[in-house]
Write a protein that holds these residues in place. Structure first.
Motif, PDB file in Angstrom:
ATOM      1  N   LYS A  11      94.588 126.845 116.863  1.00 26.13           N
ATOM      2  CA  LYS A  11      93.651 126.325 117.863  1.00 26.13           C
ATOM      3  C   LYS A  11      93.020 127.505 118.593  1.00 26.13           C
ATOM      4  O   LYS A  11      93.718 128.395 119.086  1.00 26.13           O
ATOM      5  CB  LYS A  11      94.375 125.416 118.864  1.00 26.13           C
ATOM      6  N   TYR A  12      91.680 127.501 118.636  1.00 25.26           N
ATOM      7  CA  TYR A  12      90.941 128.586 119.269  1.00 25.26           C
ATOM      8  C   TYR A  12      90.202 128.060 120.494  1.00 25.26           C
ATOM      9  O   TYR A  12      89.707 126.932 120.508  1.00 25.26           O
ATOM     10  CB  TYR A  12      89.894 129.170 118.307  1.00 25.26           C
ATOM     11  N   LYS A  17      92.931 133.015 120.446  1.00 24.13           N
ATOM     12  CA  LYS A  17      93.777 132.177 119.599  1.00 24.13           C
ATOM     13  C   LYS A  17      94.924 131.638 120.447  1.00 24.13           C
ATOM     14  O   LYS A  17      95.923 132.318 120.671  1.00 24.13           O
ATOM     15  CB  LYS A  17      94.344 132.993 118.428  1.00 24.13           C
ATOM     16  N   TYR A  54      92.469 118.460 118.822  1.00 27.90           N
ATOM     17  CA  TYR A  54      92.560 118.499 117.369  1.00 27.90           C
ATOM     18  C   TYR A  54      92.719 119.951 116.926  1.00 27.90           C
ATOM     19  O   TYR A  54      92.061 120.837 117.469  1.00 27.90           O
ATOM     20  CB  TYR A  54      91.293 117.910 116.732  1.00 27.90           C
ATOM     21  N   ASP A  56      92.096 123.329 114.929  1.00 30.75           N
ATOM     22  CA  ASP A  56      90.939 123.888 114.221  1.00 30.75           C
ATOM     23  C   ASP A  56      91.272 124.111 112.750  1.00 30.75           C
ATOM     24  O   ASP A  56      90.401 124.024 111.898  1.00 30.75           O
ATOM     25  CB  ASP A  56      90.512 125.206 114.877  1.00 30.75           C
ATOM     26  N   ASN A  57      92.538 124.417 112.480  1.00 30.75           N
ATOM     27  CA  ASN A  57      93.019 124.551 111.107  1.00 30.75           C
ATOM     28  C   ASN A  57      94.464 124.059 111.056  1.00 30.75           C
ATOM     29  O   ASN A  57      95.150 123.998 112.078  1.00 30.75           O
ATOM     30  CB  ASN A  57      92.981 126.022 110.643  1.00 30.75           C
TER      31      ASN A  57
END
Length: 217
Positions: A11-12, A17, A54, A56-57
Motif C-alpha cells: 500500500k502506497y 510505502k 484496498y 495497491d498490490n
C-alpha cells in the motif's frame, strides 16, 4: 485451518510505502499479535484486512477465498485505535444500532447487549451519552460493540489504551474466552509485554516491512 492469508500486500501513499510486500497467515482460533512501533504500518494493514483500504498490490484471502469487503465484513469485528462512537447518542441506543448494522435482529441484539452489559457491569449506563463517559468506560463500550455479532475474526487495535488494570484484565479474559470459543483475534500494539502475555503468534513490522513472523517463543 487458516482464516486469513496475506500475499505480498503493498500500500502506497504518494511516494511512501506504508505496507511494503508483506505476507503472513493466521490460524483459526489463534490470538495473533501485530507488533511494531507507531508509524510502522500496522493500522494500514488492519484497514486493508477490513476493506477500508484496498491494497495497491498483492492478495488477501479470508476463509480460503479472495476477500470480498462488501460481503465478508459480516465475519469481522473491528475496534479501531481512533474510537468510532457517536458522542451524542445514548449508550444503549448506540449498541443496538451498531448490532443491527451487523445484521442482528432487534430482539437478538437486545439479548446480547444485556448479557454483555451485565458481564461488564454496564447496566446503569444505558441512558448515558458517550460524551459523558471516561476513556476507560468508552473503551469497554467499544469492545462490546465490536464483538456483539459474534464475528469469526476480531481485530483489536490498542484495546487496552486508557484502561485501568482491573478493566484491562476484564478485556484480556474476554479475549481468551473468545479465542477458546473459536473466534480468531488480531491484537495490534506497540507494547511487547502485552503481546508476550496474550498472543500465540506474532508478526513484527517496521517501516512498512515484515521483520519477524512466528510463534511468540
Amino acid at each position: 485451518m487458516n482464516i486469513l492469508e496475506l500475499k505480498n500486500v503493498q500500500k502506497y501513499f504518494s511516494t511512501q510505502k506504508a505496507v511494503d510486500d508483506i505476507s503472513f497467515t493466521i490460524e483459526q482460533g489463534s490470538i495473533f499479535g501485530l507488533l511494531g512501533p507507531n508509524g510502522a504500518g500496522k493500522t494500514t494493514l488492519l484497514r486493508m484486512i477490513t476493506g477500508i483500504f484496498y491494497p495497491d498490490n498483492g492478495e488477501i484471502f479470508l476463509k480460503n477465498r479472495h476477500f470480498d469487503p462488501v460481503n465478508d465484513v459480516r465475519y469481522i469485528g473491528y475496534m479501531p485505535e481512533e474510537r468510532g462512537l457517536y458522542k451524542k447518542m445514548k449508550i444503549g441506543e448506540q449498541a443496538l444500532y451498531l448490532a443491527q448494522l451487523k445484521g442482528l435482529s432487534r430482539s437478538d441484539a437486545m439479548k446480547k447487549i444485556k448479557a454483555w452489559f451485565i458481564k461488564f457491569e454496564m447496566e446503569s449506563w444505558w441512558n448515558k451519552k458517550v460524551e459523558d463517559l471516561s476513556k476507560g468506560m468508552s473503551q469497554k463500550l467499544q469492545f462490546v460493540t465490536t464483538v456483539l455479532h459474534e464475528p469469526e475474526l476480531i481485530i483489536l487495535d490498542e484495546p487496552f489504551s486508557g484502561l485501568d488494570p482491573v478493566n484491562a484484565n476484564l478485556i484480556k479474559d474476554e479475549i481468551f474466552n473468545l479465542a477458546k470459543n473459536g473466534s480468531t483475534v488480531i491484537f495490534s500494539t506497540h507494547r511487547m509485554e502485552q503481546v508476550e502475555e496474550i498472543c500465540d503468534h506474532i508478526v513484527l513490522v517496521n517501516k512498512g516491512k515484515k521483520i519477524l513472523d512466528g510463534s511468540v517463543a
